[in-house]
Scaffold this active site. Sequence first.
Site, PDB file in Angstrom:
ATOM      1  N   CYS A  71      56.671 -10.980 -22.330  1.00 32.24           N
ATOM      2  CA  CYS A  71      57.549 -10.707 -21.192  1.00 32.24           C
ATOM      3  C   CYS A  71      57.180  -9.369 -20.592  1.00 32.24           C
ATOM      4  O   CYS A  71      56.947  -8.393 -21.298  1.00 32.24           O
ATOM      5  CB  CYS A  71      59.003 -10.789 -21.644  1.00 32.24           C
ATOM      6  SG  CYS A  71      59.934  -9.288 -21.571  1.00 32.24           S
ATOM      7  N   GLU A  72      57.079  -9.333 -19.279  1.00 30.75           N
ATOM      8  CA  GLU A  72      56.599  -8.114 -18.621  1.00 30.75           C
ATOM      9  C   GLU A  72      57.637  -7.000 -18.597  1.00 30.75           C
ATOM     10  O   GLU A  72      57.321  -5.861 -18.302  1.00 30.75           O
ATOM     11  CB  GLU A  72      56.137  -8.426 -17.194  1.00 30.75           C
ATOM     12  CG  GLU A  72      57.236  -8.775 -16.227  1.00 30.75           C
ATOM     13  CD  GLU A  72      56.691  -9.093 -14.831  1.00 30.75           C
ATOM     14  OE1 GLU A  72      55.488  -9.346 -14.697  1.00 30.75           O
ATOM     15  OE2 GLU A  72      57.511  -9.083 -13.894  1.00 30.75           O
ATOM     16  N   HIS A  73      58.881  -7.329 -18.918  1.00 31.19           N
ATOM     17  CA  HIS A  73      59.919  -6.293 -18.903  1.00 31.19           C
ATOM     18  C   HIS A  73      59.976  -5.514 -20.203  1.00 31.19           C
ATOM     19  O   HIS A  73      60.359  -4.352 -20.204  1.00 31.19           O
ATOM     20  CB  HIS A  73      61.286  -6.916 -18.637  1.00 31.19           C
ATOM     21  CG  HIS A  73      61.344  -7.711 -17.371  1.00 31.19           C
ATOM     22  ND1 HIS A  73      61.904  -8.955 -17.277  1.00 31.19           N
ATOM     23  CD2 HIS A  73      60.867  -7.414 -16.143  1.00 31.19           C
ATOM     24  CE1 HIS A  73      61.783  -9.397 -16.042  1.00 31.19           C
ATOM     25  NE2 HIS A  73      61.147  -8.496 -15.333  1.00 31.19           N
ATOM     26  N   HIS A  74      59.634  -6.159 -21.305  1.00 30.24           N
ATOM     27  CA  HIS A  74      59.757  -5.500 -22.608  1.00 30.24           C
ATOM     28  C   HIS A  74      58.478  -5.543 -23.442  1.00 30.24           C
ATOM     29  O   HIS A  74      58.445  -4.996 -24.532  1.00 30.24           O
ATOM     30  CB  HIS A  74      60.881  -6.162 -23.419  1.00 30.24           C
ATOM     31  CG  HIS A  74      62.220  -6.167 -22.738  1.00 30.24           C
ATOM     32  ND1 HIS A  74      62.660  -7.220 -21.968  1.00 30.24           N
ATOM     33  CD2 HIS A  74      63.191  -5.222 -22.687  1.00 30.24           C
ATOM     34  CE1 HIS A  74      63.866  -6.941 -21.479  1.00 30.24           C
ATOM     35  NE2 HIS A  74      64.201  -5.731 -21.896  1.00 30.24           N
ATOM     36  N   GLN A 112      59.002 -16.027 -17.213  1.00 23.72           N
ATOM     37  CA  GLN A 112      58.877 -17.480 -17.400  1.00 23.72           C
ATOM     38  C   GLN A 112      58.834 -18.232 -16.067  1.00 23.72           C
ATOM     39  O   GLN A 112      58.087 -19.202 -15.921  1.00 23.72           O
ATOM     40  CB  GLN A 112      60.047 -17.961 -18.268  1.00 23.72           C
ATOM     41  CG  GLN A 112      59.921 -19.423 -18.676  1.00 23.72           C
ATOM     42  CD  GLN A 112      61.032 -19.860 -19.605  1.00 23.72           C
ATOM     43  OE1 GLN A 112      61.566 -19.054 -20.368  1.00 23.72           O
ATOM     44  NE2 GLN A 112      61.413 -21.117 -19.541  1.00 23.72           N
ATOM     45  N   HIS A 140      62.946 -16.243 -25.981  1.00 22.89           N
ATOM     46  CA  HIS A 140      62.549 -14.884 -25.623  1.00 22.89           C
ATOM     47  C   HIS A 140      62.958 -13.905 -26.715  1.00 22.89           C
ATOM     48  O   HIS A 140      64.144 -13.677 -26.936  1.00 22.89           O
ATOM     49  CB  HIS A 140      63.211 -14.479 -24.299  1.00 22.89           C
ATOM     50  CG  HIS A 140      62.650 -15.210 -23.129  1.00 22.89           C
ATOM     51  ND1 HIS A 140      61.869 -14.588 -22.186  1.00 22.89           N
ATOM     52  CD2 HIS A 140      62.728 -16.517 -22.777  1.00 22.89           C
ATOM     53  CE1 HIS A 140      61.495 -15.496 -21.281  1.00 22.89           C
ATOM     54  NE2 HIS A 140      61.998 -16.669 -21.617  1.00 22.89           N
ATOM     55  N   CYS A 142      62.649 -10.798 -26.663  1.00 21.04           N
ATOM     56  CA  CYS A 142      63.288  -9.598 -26.099  1.00 21.04           C
ATOM     57  C   CYS A 142      64.796  -9.775 -26.040  1.00 21.04           C
ATOM     58  O   CYS A 142      65.536  -8.799 -26.042  1.00 21.04           O
ATOM     59  CB  CYS A 142      62.723  -9.258 -24.719  1.00 21.04           C
ATOM     60  SG  CYS A 142      63.049 -10.506 -23.471  1.00 21.04           S
TER      61      CYS A 142
HETATM   62 ZN   LIG Z   1      62.048  -9.306 -21.706  1.00 13.39          ZN
END
Ligand SMILES: [Zn+2]
Length: 201
Positions: A71-74, A112, A140, A142
């Site tokens: 995931c690109e956020h975490h 996703q 996920h 995260c």
């Molecule tokens: Zn994430």
Amino acid sequence: MQELIRKLLAELDEDPNREGLLDTPKRVEKALKFLTSGYRADIDSVLNNALFTVDYSEMVIVKDIDFYSLCEHHLLPFFGKCHIAYIPTTKVIGLSKIPRLVDVFSRRLQVQERLTNEIADTISEKIAPLGVAVVIEATHLCMSMRGVEKQNSFAVTSAMLGAFRNNARTRMEFLELIKLRGAVPGPRDWAMATEACVEQD
Ligand SMILES: [Zn+2]
């Protein structure tokens, strides 16, 4: 990259010189390069010699393709199954190449929803089928590892193009074949996938 990982370990209050961590920067670099190798892959060479002209216009389905992404956020993993269907006009993609196509887009920093759309758009672009459907079910880490809204750590996203968007029977036939009919949002929500990972957290 290895120097950065050493600094990261120190920032995490670890001792980068501890025996168990000595080779970690090297291993992390190797792992991250593999997990992001999709950036350096070329779609046309992946599909090379695997686009065939056929006289076949029935639905082609490849289901339960395992994938792993970050995931690109975490920068934490999300992973699960990808199901793909298309209805050819004149061309099909060699079946073994379809999981490779999923790898190219999943081995990148992703969300996703975008992963789902990129796979559908690429198939649409390469063989101009009557329609393409992609459904991804993923967990996920995260969300689940950090204890954030545990019930949302599992998400289903879909991209429906052409006949799968316009024809409810075609769409239902596909969802029936992948046994996901109840889990996927209704026709009007095709464009709005479930919010998989909340970037604000
Ligand atoms: Zn994430």
